[in-house]
Scaffold this motif. Structure first.
Motif, PDB file in Angstrom:
ATOM      1  N   ALA A  51       0.812  -1.155   0.018  1.00 15.75           N
ATOM      2  CA  ALA A  51       0.089  -0.072   0.081  1.00 15.75           C
ATOM      3  C   ALA A  51       1.011   1.173   0.082  1.00 15.75           C
ATOM      4  O   ALA A  51       0.424   2.263   0.018  1.00 15.75           O
ATOM      5  CB  ALA A  51      -1.005   0.135   1.201  1.00 15.75           C
ATOM      6  N   TYR A  52       2.242   1.154  -0.219  1.00 15.12           N
ATOM      7  CA  TYR A  52       3.132   2.401   0.000  1.00 15.12           C
ATOM      8  C   TYR A  52       3.054   3.105  -1.355  1.00 15.12           C
ATOM      9  O   TYR A  52       3.107   2.570  -2.397  1.00 15.12           O
ATOM     10  CB  TYR A  52       4.514   1.583   0.342  1.00 15.12           C
ATOM     11  CG  TYR A  52       5.611   2.695   0.015  1.00 15.12           C
ATOM     12  CD1 TYR A  52       5.739   3.807   0.964  1.00 15.12           C
ATOM     13  CD2 TYR A  52       6.406   2.853  -0.955  1.00 15.12           C
ATOM     14  CE1 TYR A  52       6.717   4.800   0.850  1.00 15.12           C
ATOM     15  CE2 TYR A  52       7.213   3.927  -1.409  1.00 15.12           C
ATOM     16  CZ  TYR A  52       7.334   4.832  -0.228  1.00 15.12           C
ATOM     17  OH  TYR A  52       8.513   5.684  -0.507  1.00 15.12           O
ATOM     18  N   ASP A  53       2.793   4.157  -1.219  1.00 14.75           N
ATOM     19  CA  ASP A  53       2.989   5.257  -2.356  1.00 14.75           C
ATOM     20  C   ASP A  53       3.938   6.430  -1.868  1.00 14.75           C
ATOM     21  O   ASP A  53       3.349   7.346  -1.050  1.00 14.75           O
ATOM     22  CB  ASP A  53       1.337   5.803  -2.194  1.00 14.75           C
ATOM     23  CG  ASP A  53       1.451   6.754  -3.501  1.00 14.75           C
ATOM     24  OD1 ASP A  53       2.195   7.239  -4.097  1.00 14.75           O
ATOM     25  OD2 ASP A  53       0.125   7.079  -3.877  1.00 14.75           O
ATOM     26  N   ALA A  54       4.677   6.417  -2.695  1.00 12.88           N
ATOM     27  CA  ALA A  54       5.985   7.370  -2.675  1.00 12.88           C
ATOM     28  C   ALA A  54       5.291   9.021  -2.601  1.00 12.88           C
ATOM     29  O   ALA A  54       5.856   9.647  -1.674  1.00 12.88           O
ATOM     30  CB  ALA A  54       7.065   6.979  -3.539  1.00 12.88           C
ATOM     31  N   ARG A  55       4.529   9.041  -3.456  1.00  9.15           N
ATOM     32  CA  ARG A  55       4.266  10.623  -3.557  1.00  9.15           C
ATOM     33  C   ARG A  55       3.385  10.960  -2.302  1.00  9.15           C
ATOM     34  O   ARG A  55       3.491  11.908  -1.603  1.00  9.15           O
ATOM     35  CB  ARG A  55       3.565  10.762  -4.695  1.00  9.15           C
ATOM     36  CG  ARG A  55       2.693  12.347  -5.100  1.00  9.15           C
ATOM     37  CD  ARG A  55       2.137  12.402  -6.316  1.00  9.15           C
ATOM     38  NE  ARG A  55       1.778  13.858  -6.479  1.00  9.15           N
ATOM     39  CZ  ARG A  55       1.484  14.575  -7.193  1.00  9.15           C
ATOM     40  NH1 ARG A  55       1.078  13.594  -8.591  1.00  9.15           N
ATOM     41  NH2 ARG A  55       0.846  15.474  -7.513  1.00  9.15           N
ATOM     42  N   ARG A  56       2.407  10.015  -1.904  1.00 10.54           N
ATOM     43  CA  ARG A  56       1.671  10.313  -0.727  1.00 10.54           C
ATOM     44  C   ARG A  56       2.420  10.340   0.784  1.00 10.54           C
ATOM     45  O   ARG A  56       2.046  11.111   1.480  1.00 10.54           O
ATOM     46  CB  ARG A  56       0.513   9.326  -0.837  1.00 10.54           C
ATOM     47  CG  ARG A  56      -0.590   9.655   0.265  1.00 10.54           C
ATOM     48  CD  ARG A  56      -1.740   8.728   0.191  1.00 10.54           C
ATOM     49  NE  ARG A  56      -2.725   9.119   1.134  1.00 10.54           N
ATOM     50  CZ  ARG A  56      -3.999   8.719   1.230  1.00 10.54           C
ATOM     51  NH1 ARG A  56      -4.339   7.842   0.151  1.00 10.54           N
ATOM     52  NH2 ARG A  56      -4.906   8.827   2.096  1.00 10.54           N
ATOM     53  N   ASP A  57       3.384   9.316   0.863  1.00  8.86           N
ATOM     54  CA  ASP A  57       3.735   8.884   2.139  1.00  8.86           C
ATOM     55  C   ASP A  57       5.158   9.444   2.211  1.00  8.86           C
ATOM     56  O   ASP A  57       5.548   9.565   3.603  1.00  8.86           O
ATOM     57  CB  ASP A  57       3.891   7.249   2.415  1.00  8.86           C
ATOM     58  CG  ASP A  57       2.435   6.763   2.228  1.00  8.86           C
ATOM     59  OD1 ASP A  57       1.316   7.341   2.695  1.00  8.86           O
ATOM     60  OD2 ASP A  57       2.360   5.658   1.660  1.00  8.86           O
ATOM     61  N   ASP A  58       5.802   9.761   1.335  1.00  5.45           N
ATOM     62  CA  ASP A  58       7.349  10.254   1.848  1.00  5.45           C
ATOM     63  C   ASP A  58       7.169  11.671   2.398  1.00  5.45           C
ATOM     64  O   ASP A  58       6.589  12.614   1.713  1.00  5.45           O
ATOM     65  CB  ASP A  58       8.168  10.056   0.585  1.00  5.45           C
ATOM     66  CG  ASP A  58       8.820   8.851   0.413  1.00  5.45           C
ATOM     67  OD1 ASP A  58       8.466   8.049   1.062  1.00  5.45           O
ATOM     68  OD2 ASP A  58       9.664   8.702  -0.931  1.00  5.45           O
ATOM     69  N   GLU A 530      -2.504  18.796  -0.790  1.00  5.40           N
ATOM     70  CA  GLU A 530      -2.729  17.536  -1.307  1.00  5.40           C
ATOM     71  C   GLU A 530      -3.978  16.758  -0.741  1.00  5.40           C
ATOM     72  O   GLU A 530      -4.056  16.734   0.702  1.00  5.40           O
ATOM     73  CB  GLU A 530      -1.551  16.324  -1.389  1.00  5.40           C
ATOM     74  CG  GLU A 530      -0.151  16.994  -2.008  1.00  5.40           C
ATOM     75  CD  GLU A 530       0.883  15.901  -1.838  1.00  5.40           C
ATOM     76  OE1 GLU A 530       1.888  16.232  -2.456  1.00  5.40           O
ATOM     77  OE2 GLU A 530       0.755  15.202  -1.042  1.00  5.40           O
ATOM     78  N   HIS A 531      -4.830  16.247  -1.809  1.00  9.80           N
ATOM     79  CA  HIS A 531      -6.117  15.646  -1.130  1.00  9.80           C
ATOM     80  C   HIS A 531      -6.152  14.021  -2.063  1.00  9.80           C
ATOM     81  O   HIS A 531      -6.263  14.258  -3.235  1.00  9.80           O
ATOM     82  CB  HIS A 531      -7.231  16.356  -1.518  1.00  9.80           C
ATOM     83  CG  HIS A 531      -8.710  15.937  -1.086  1.00  9.80           C
ATOM     84  ND1 HIS A 531      -9.003  15.388   0.145  1.00  9.80           N
ATOM     85  CD2 HIS A 531      -9.740  15.494  -1.904  1.00  9.80           C
ATOM     86  CE1 HIS A 531     -10.407  14.852  -0.112  1.00  9.80           C
ATOM     87  NE2 HIS A 531     -10.699  14.901  -1.248  1.00  9.80           N
TER      88      HIS A 531
END
Length: 727
Positions: A51-58, A530-531
């Motif tokens: 479920a890791y999303d670099a754009r969302r979680d970094d 960001e949404h």
């Protein structure tokens, strides 16, 4: 600012923590041939990486373009891929030396990396196939781990790596248009044997294209009366042929260590025959109305890296890499000019050759000393040499000596950077990245046409980035970054040797480097909202500002006999940007809608150079406005879509007497993918359907009047089909 910078400097690194699923042991006493419990066999453990999303979680702000997006339109050139990335614009096109820009800025403000490192001089992204790329990372704000020579931002192109399952894939394609003829082939092989995994990617491409341009040159005196008028139609049939090979080996050692060898081979040849005739309708003839030029360019580039990752106690890790680079460039040009009875014809053969050699070493030590922290310290060092020589002869009279015809120089570039960084999860909703990087560059060059040139510069870059996920929301978050970045002059812009033009004037000057150039420094602030409201759906607004000191611009001056363009430091500049992006499936708004995915982005850029009078005193012909709108539709075995790209142009005042202009550009691309079965599919794509030409203009004002030059380059649509097979 000193207090803020000192606080940020305390920093140290962030590395994503690995999550491993526990392996269930067999019950004691169970025989090897006894079947295991069927219930246990059906258990599926999913780590958080799924479920890791670099754009969302970094914590660090970035956009990641994966391989599927990269190859969607069947592009044969990475520049065509990048023009659809949010916030990125590309000038020119495949085979035409296009320039990649973030925030509309070029000329080195945007840092381009290949596997996290700068490519050597002479390497062209035109020669890199999209099929060789695993992903493209767009970093809006600097990080300490990469060089901070990234005033506008960083684009990191990551080549393909080994995968866990066997893969064999072949792609053959053919592109056709009025101006282009382009066959391509690509093969991908990868597998795992015990603790060894390997992958090989090979791409072969050839393109023949025909360029046609028309130039209009006008001269006016101080009263506005026209004193000169010339037209120059030109044509240049050209071709480029290239091959990329990317082998990679990965060994898993005892204790969890890994050893990885990755190499990249690039061989590229470009050839062109250019002919132009200048018709003088008003005024004097130019020195050489007739020009014919035949050129071949051979470029070879090789890089190899060996990477060792060593696991230490208590979750610490040491990641070290050593690498070597070799590049070779050879260029031969035959030039014939004439057409003016008062000037002797010129027949020249110009041979130039360059060789780049480099060694580099990078390393990073990470240690989670405290809970919620990912700390790291690292280094980045390199030493490069470049040998360059240029010989000019009259090919009809080879024994005739030409003054200054032989130029030879050697350049030495040494670089050292050390950094520390820390990513701290302060709360489940709030994370902070602190980094500090010191980077020093020393350049020395010596040649037969100039004395020894020295240049040394060093920059300390404190960095702060933070991410805050708003409470009582599922997908709303805020970002903020404060960075110090810079742009160091490269070797070519420092060398005082000169490249001459044929018909020398204010709009066609010679070019020469400046050994007194200083680095440009920038203080930047980035903020974003960001949404995320569904899988694959997002809306973001990002704003940024940069304040640049020792801004560098090219000035055209008269040295007493010829007009010369040379780079010079010229005061301060400021730039601001606003980017808005949205992407979502249409079903999110209308349940009965077809399976259409929508993506759109728009970027508005402003800048001002203090030492240049307005209006339009923007930085480096900055793109004021760019936008992209795309749709993707999927129905059974068919996937299709399109992308419309808009790039505004306009007038830019380069100095008090120099003005440049580029036209508005609109580009429409379409694609369709048909899957015959899981192993065979056909991809068809079009490019430049709007058939829009490219227009550029420059003008120079002096006490004698105004000289203007306007060039229109013709562009036509093309169609490409690619058959993709897995075996």
């Amino acid at each position: 600012m000193t207090i803020i910078a000192a606080a940020i400097a305390a920093a140290l690194t962030a590395n994503a923590q690995e999550v491993q699923a526990p392996v269930a042991a067999k019950p004691a006493g169970q025989k090897q041939n006894q079947p295991e419990d069927s219930t246990i066999q059906k258990v599926e453990v999913r780590g958080s990486a799924d479920a890791y999303d670099a754009r969302r979680d970094d914590t660090a702000s970035k956009i990641v373009v994966n391989h599927d997006e990269i190859v969607k339109y069947g592009d044969t050139n990475v520049l065509d891929v990048l023009k659809r990335v949010p916030g990125v614009t590309v000038s020119g096109g495949a085979g035409r030396g296009g320039e990649i820009r973030m925030r509309g800025l070029g000329s080195g403000y945007t840092q381009i990396l290949l596997n996290g490192e700068r490519a050597p001089a002479g390497f062209s992204l035109d020669s890199l196939s999209p099929d060789a790329i695993e992903r493209i990372e767009v970093l809006r704000a600097a990080s300490a781990e990469y060089s901070t020579q990234s005033i506008a931002g960083t684009i990191n192109i990551v080549l393909k790596k080994a995968i866990k399952t066997a893969q064999r894939e072949l792609k053959v394609g053919y592109g056709k248009g009025k101006q282009i003829n382009s066959p391509t082939a690509n093969v991908q092989l990868s597998d795992r044997v015990g603790k060894l995994s390997y992958s090989v990617s090979a791409n072969v491409f050839r393109s023949k294209f025909y360029e046609q341009a028309d130039n209009l040159e006008q001269a006016f005196d101080t009263t506005g009366r026209q004193t000169g008028l010339r037209t120059t139609p030109s044509n240049s049939p050209s071709s480029f042929t290239g091959i990329n090979i990317s082998p990679r080996l990965n060994w898993t050692l005892e204790g969890g260590d890994t050893l990885t060898s990755q190499s990249f081979v690039n061989i590229f040849r470009f050839g062109t025959t250019a002919r132009a005739h200048t018709a003088t309708l008003l005024g004097d003839l130019p020195p050489y109305p007739d020009k014919s030029q035949n050129m071949t360019n051979d470029n070879q580039f090789f890089r190899t890296d060996l990477n060792w990752v060593h696991q230490l106690a208590a979750g610490a890790k040491l990641d070290m890499k050593i690498g070597a680079t070799y590049g070779k460039l050879a260029n031969t040009m035959y030039r014939a000019t004439g057409g003016n009875p008062a000037v002797e014809e010129l027949t020249r053969q110009i041979d130039s050759a360059g060789r780049d050699r480099g060694l580099n070493s990078t390393g990073k030590y990470t240690n989670p000393l405290w809970e919620g922290h990912a700390l790291a310290i690292g280094w980045d060092a390199g030493y490069n040499t470049r040998d360059d020589e240029r010989h000019e002869r009259d090919y009809l009279h080879p024994s005739t000596r030409i003054p200054g015809a032989d130029e030879i120089y050697t350049g030495y570039v040494s670089r050292l950077a050390v950094y520390a960084q820390d990513e701290w999860n302060v709360t489940p909703r709030w994370s902070v990245y602190l980094g500090s990087r010191w980077e020093g560059i020393r350049i020395r060059a010596e040649g037969n046409s100039f004395g020894t040139t020295h240049s040394s510069s060093s920059v300390w870059s404190p960095i702060l980035q933070t991410l805050y996920k708003l409470p009582d929301t599922k997908g709303d978050q805020l970002r903020l970054a404060v960075t110090r970045t810079y742009k160091a002059p490269d070797l070519q812009r420092l060398l005082p040797h000169r490249f001459t033009s044929v018909n020398n004037n204010q709009v066609e000057p010679d070019s020469q480097g400046n050994p007194n150039l200083k680095p440009e420094l920038a203080l930047g602030v980035d903020a974003a909202y960001e949404h995320y409201w569904s899988q694959g759906a997002l809306f973001s607004v990002a704003a940024s500002t940069r304040r640049i000191t020792d801004y560098t611009r090219n000035l055209v001056v008269f040295d007493g006999s010829r007009w010369v363009s040379l780079p010079s430091n010229s005061g301060r500049a400021q730039t601001h940007s606003l980017e808005v992006e949205a992407k979502f499936p249409l079903k999110l708004w209308f349940a009965s809608a077809p399976a259409i995915d929508v993506r759109a982005n728009v970027a508005r850029n402003w800048s001002r150079v203090d030492s240049v009078p307005g209006p339009n005193n923007r930085l480096d012909q900055q793109t004021p406005l760019s936008a992209n709108f795309g749709l993707d539709y999927k129905a059974g075995p068919l996937t299709t879509g399109g992308s419309f790209t808009f790039k505004n142009g306009g007038e830019v005042r380069v100095s008090h007497n120099q003005i440049a202009y580029v036209n508005v550009k609109r580009d429409l691309d379409l694609y369709a993918l048909w899957k015959f079965d899981p192993k065979v599919q056909l991809r068809v794509a079009t490019a430049n359907l709007l058939n829009q030409d490219s227009v550029g203009e420059s003008s120079y004002s002096s006490d004698a009047g105004v000289l203007r030059s306007r060039t229109t380059s013709l562009r036509t649509p093309s169609l490409r089909a690619t058959l993709e097979m897995k075996f």
